[in-house]
Scaffold this active site. Structure first.
Site: not given
Ligand code: FE2
Length: 420
Positions: A55, A57, A150, A208, A211, A307, A313
């Site tokens: 996982h 991005h 997203q 996702h 979360e 991630d 993030w």
């Molecule tokens: Fe993610």
């Protein structure tokens, strides 16, 4: 004569030689007689199957601080910051950053990567760029792409159409983000759309899911119900599911039974969620991680992802998969001997199940000669020491090498391994 022989490495508590012929593992055993065109001294090193990033991005990576830093550290400021950075995306920008991270990963033994790619962009710039990167990097790292809406499937203009267009263009997996849709109903409906598209295009699902620290965020039960209804089971992955860490036990225990029936995979991202979640709490402050240990104890397949590496993030990160494994040991309190080893499996064999590649992965005769050599005698010590990764072999070819580390104290060499 074999193409390549590794001599005297550690594997499952034994010292073995490993023979490679024609890009495959030809034999594994103690003191094999066959000679190799090339012989590598693997004494003192752990032989491991390659790491798997289940996982990440790749479209957002290496953008930390652009156009601004995420000062609150929340998921939501991250999404806002990304929405601003997204406006300046170009094919070259995405390809350059994604390729850089994939090269970092390969150098650290990560030879399979599942990356989400944002589809809430009318131009699908990142989707097109990462499809190119996937092909360009194929000989070094195998990339799976997940179409990730997203900003929502139903809450973003033409979100469903863009998601489908990404699949038509060749993205491998269908994503979703039900907890970020505007209403609960829209969230549940968005999960149904993800599964309809998965059935239409015969693709796996990786959503996702929940979360958030909101204990009322219950889309995991919707995902499980869809997995049961469609019979897709092991082709379905629920990523993050951090709300599960906030569910009351009565609900969580009931849900666990449904999850066992659904047989879906889970991906937890301990580095990111220990920092993103719990931000609305004062004290006591929640850990914001899904129930990693309990899912594992219930026989469900759990893998770990990074991630984010240096993005809106999470501004830190290296791509080394021992780091999320090490963090999981702490945050999920998996400190028992078997539990630490399980965290290593969550970035190797368990992740292979998540990616649907378990039948062509692992250190066994006839499998592709993909492996990693680490400075450790076993998995437990590899995590404890965040062991240096010394060599990466892909298809029988040495693709990355790191020189042995050596430390001195007061001028004398000091051994910091103390393995037990
Ligand atoms: Fe993610």
């Amino acid at each position: 004569m074999a193409d390549l022989v590794l001599r005297g490495g550690y594997l499952d508590g034994e010292t073995v030689d490993l023979l490679i012929q024609g890009g495959q593992i030809a034999a594994i055993g103690p003191q094999l007689e066959a000679a190799g065109a090339t012989e590598i001294d693997a004494r003192g090193l752990l032989l491991s199957p390659p790491f798997i990033e289940s996982h990440i991005h790749l479209d957002t990576t290496l953008t930390a601080g652009e156009p601004k830093w995420n000062e609150s550290g929340t998921l939501f400021e991250g999404i806002e910051t990304w929405a601003a950075r997204k406006k300046s995306l170009s094919r070259e920008d995405v390809m350059r950053r994604a390729t850089t991270l994939l090269r970092w990963q390969a150098a650290q033994g990560v030879l399979h990567v599942r990356s989400h790619v944002d589809t809430t962009d009318p131009e699908l710039t990142a989707v097109r760029a990462l499809l190119e990167v996937r092909e360009k990097m194929r000989d070094l790292v195998e990339v799976q792409l997940v179409a990730f809406p997203q900003e929502g499937i139903l809450s973003f203009p033409k979100g469903a159409e863009l998601l489908e267009e990404a699949l038509r263009l060749g993205v491998d997996v269908v994503g979703g983000i039900p907890h970020y849709e505007l209403t609960r109903d829209m969230g549940a409906q968005s999960v149904a759309i993800s599964f309809q598209l998965a059935e239409k295009y015969s693709r796996p699902v990786d959503i996702h899911c929940d979360e958030t620290d909101d204990p009322q965020s219950r889309f995991l039960e919707v995902v499980a119900a869809e997995a049961i209804r469609t019979g897709m089971g092991e082709m379905v992955t629920a990523s993050h599911t951090t709300a599960m860490g906030s569910y009351d036990d009565a609900y969580a225990f009931k849900l666990m039974g449904f999850l066992r029936r659904a047989r879906i995979n889970f991906v937890a991202n301990p580095l990111i969620n220990i920092t993103l979640q719990g931000r609305m709490d004062t004290y006591p402050k929640r850990r914001g991680l899904t129930r990693v240990k309990e899912l594992w104890q219930n026989g469900l397949n759990v893998s770990l992802g990074y991630d984010d590496v240096m993005d809106p993030w999470y501004s830190l990160g290296t791509g080394n998969m021992l780091q999320p494994a090490h963090m999981a040991v702490h945050v999920a309190q998996m400190t028992g001997r078997a539990e630490v080893v399980a965290c290593y499996d969550m970035v190797t064999t368990h992740a292979a199940r998540t990616l649907g590649i378990a039948d062509r992965y692992g250190l066994a005769v006839g499998r592709p000669a993909d492996l990693v050599l680490l400075e450790a005698k076993d998995k437990w010590n590899a995590i404890r020491r965040l062991a240096p990764i010394r060599m990466v072999i892909r298809g029988g070819r040495v693709v990355a090498e790191t020189t042995a580390s050596r430390t001195t104290l007061l001028g004398e060499p000091i051994d910091l391994s103390a393995e037990r």
